[in-house]
Design an enzyme around this catalytic site. Sequence first.
Site, PDB file in Angstrom:
ATOM      1  CB  VAL A  65      -0.362  -0.151   0.948  1.00 41.27           C
ATOM      2  CG1 VAL A  65      -0.321   0.228   2.634  1.00 41.27           C
ATOM      3  CG2 VAL A  65      -2.054   1.061   0.785  1.00 41.27           C
ATOM      4  NE  ARG A  67       6.225  -0.786  -4.612  1.00 36.81           N
ATOM      5  CZ  ARG A  67       6.669  -2.158  -5.157  1.00 36.81           C
ATOM      6  NH1 ARG A  67       6.406  -2.619  -5.525  1.00 36.81           N
ATOM      7  NH2 ARG A  67       7.826  -2.358  -4.656  1.00 36.81           N
ATOM      8  CG  ASP A  68      -1.498   3.194  -4.613  1.00 37.64           C
ATOM      9  OD1 ASP A  68      -1.629   3.746  -5.693  1.00 37.64           O
ATOM     10  OD2 ASP A  68      -3.007   3.314  -4.080  1.00 37.64           O
ATOM     11  CG  LEU A  69      -0.327   4.756   1.343  1.00 39.46           C
ATOM     12  CD1 LEU A  69       0.752   4.752   2.118  1.00 39.46           C
ATOM     13  CD2 LEU A  69      -1.800   4.921   1.977  1.00 39.46           C
ATOM     14  CG  ASP A  71      -1.359   7.592  -8.249  1.00 41.05           C
ATOM     15  OD1 ASP A  71      -0.264   8.428  -8.647  1.00 41.05           O
ATOM     16  OD2 ASP A  71      -2.283   7.276  -8.981  1.00 41.05           O
TER      17      ASP A  71
END
Lengths: 118, 573
Positions: A65, A67-69, A71
């Site tokens: 997660v 890595r996506d935060l 964005d």
Amino acid sequence: MKHLTPVNRKAAKVEAVTKDVVALQQGGPPQQPEPPHIPNGCSLVFSPGWEADRTGGTAGLCQPVERDLFDCHMGCFWPAQVPDQLNHAPDWTAKCAAAQKDWRKIDLIFPADEKKKG
Amino acid sequence: MPFVNRALTVTFVFFVATAANVAGQAPQPTAAPTAKPEEGIPVTDATVQKACGSCHRPDDKGQMSRISFIRTTPEGWQTIIQRMAALNGLNIEPATARQVVKYLATNHGLAPEEAKPAAWEAERRLIDFKYTANSDAESTCNKCHSLGRIISQRRTRTEWDLLIATHRGLYPLVDNQAFRRGGPPPRDAASDGRPPDNRHPFEKTIAHLSSTFPLKTPEWTAWSANMRPARLDGTWALTGWENGKGAIYGRVTITAGSSPDEFTTNATYRVARTGETITRTGRGIVYTGFQWRGASSTQAADSSMREVMMVDRNWRSMEGRWFNGGYDEIGMDVKLERVGNDTRVLGTDRTALKQGSTAQELKIYGTNLGSLRPADVDLGPGITVSRVVSSTPELATVAVDVAATAAVGARDLFVAGASRPKALAVYDKIDTIKVKPDWAMARVGGDTFPKMLAQFEAWGYSNGADGKPDSPDDIELGIVDANWTMEEYAATYNDDDIKFVGVLNEATGRFTPNVDGPNPKRSGERNNVGDVWVVAKVLGDSVSGKPAPTLRARAHLLVTVPLYMRFDPARGQ
């Protein structure tokens, strides 16, 4: 395995790994009389959802997660779950140059406290 | 390379045209001025006027912009103040903020009938809520928020408009995510021949919310006219259910505090199955004449619990939830009833007795039980109370024999004139078990974020007269001790979640998730998230010499990511 019978080698392998493919045949009685539960709050429409993917599991979530935060943060994509860059926490990821390494520096945000810190 | 250039130019023009097209459809501001200003609730409190008045100037009727046109719960008002501090430069002392919340939650609050359907939101319950009244309102709000947050508010039409406008101003993506229709408008006429409804979801949502949750309601008019501080001091019998431990019984003494709506509490209760005794002291505030908000703790560290209860309008009972945990996930359902001089039976430690069992000790919890004799305790045909082992006003222990021929089924318990319907059941054998809840969610944590735990219970059932499981005549036997394990919930090929998600206590059924953060040992450095089955196993009863069967049941556990932002109503209290 009442309702599915393997018809090719891959399916046979799946069956060999586990006899329990209830998760793959959502809606089958008796253990799962209804489609899987989607927890309080989140969505089926966004793909993936925040806490659960559209099947009600976690296999479809952005992982890890952290890595996506960025964005979510910069695009205000999950404004009720992730601090947003425009309003509540402009500097949330300032101390986190590389999420993979610095993810511990990403704080949990309580909006009123954040203001006091600033 | 002229050809390529031309192709690029064409592409560019196409994109410009598309962009212009999108710009042409850009939504207009939604806060439509109404012809006649809607009437709000005047603010009469000097603290609120001073704290909020520099921005929300009162008009000649004492109505303050926004504030006078909204009603909501104490949590709702606290969230509003937190947002004012976070986004609009409000600088407010915590003591002043508490006063403002108290005034607004009481005078711009909800009536009991309005608060009840949304009580689960304040009680922080993780439930599967479906809002069936309007699908546009549900999907527009639910994509980011719990619906509890919406149904615990009342606003004028202008205020609902402004709420939508605020969201569109703060979160530019929200139009595409939830508010506006994706794709072309419907063209076909409705089934009754009317032209198609071309409104966007947010427009339909505003229409629904402003008619369903308006500022002025008969319920609020009636309640606010009759509202007064609830006089709750006295002794209360406590019955409850602590998830994983089962029934709790005890008493709460409530003492009047420094103002008419503030109280201190002293609670002592026992976990019925184990006899564990717990004493908590705390304090509480009652908002709007019926909304108890308290906190209590034992001597132990990290024992603080928040208390959210609704006081019945007769001031004789209150009901709600006490909870703690990183996500408020651990807690108990509680009910308090005022104690007088009458004898009352609250419950028993055991909820099932087997046919033909003798010299079984049974604990009876109650109030004013007095000094009991065996004849005072009546469990119905087939159950004999042989002696009273011990007897105090709040707990009696009796020895009972159950005849081998005693009929299977639930029994009412009578003690010295008081009764408890279906206090326990007589059964022949445990036929099935179920895991409650049948799904649960946990969140990884412990490194940077708190852990969200999950607690499961195994319940036993006897098939009843028809001999079939899952039928209406099944006899519920209560919690049974189980052996807890996890099994893979095969969602993907080579699913290996079970190795990473965390630990399930094999005796207590409590799941503790693994730490947060990327896990280098997992493929793709995934977090320790996943789906697993939580499986309970109980050894059944041996029938006619055959080996006892192992009974099995399972529940779905979703172990997922943390929440990174929370408006926490408890913070700053």
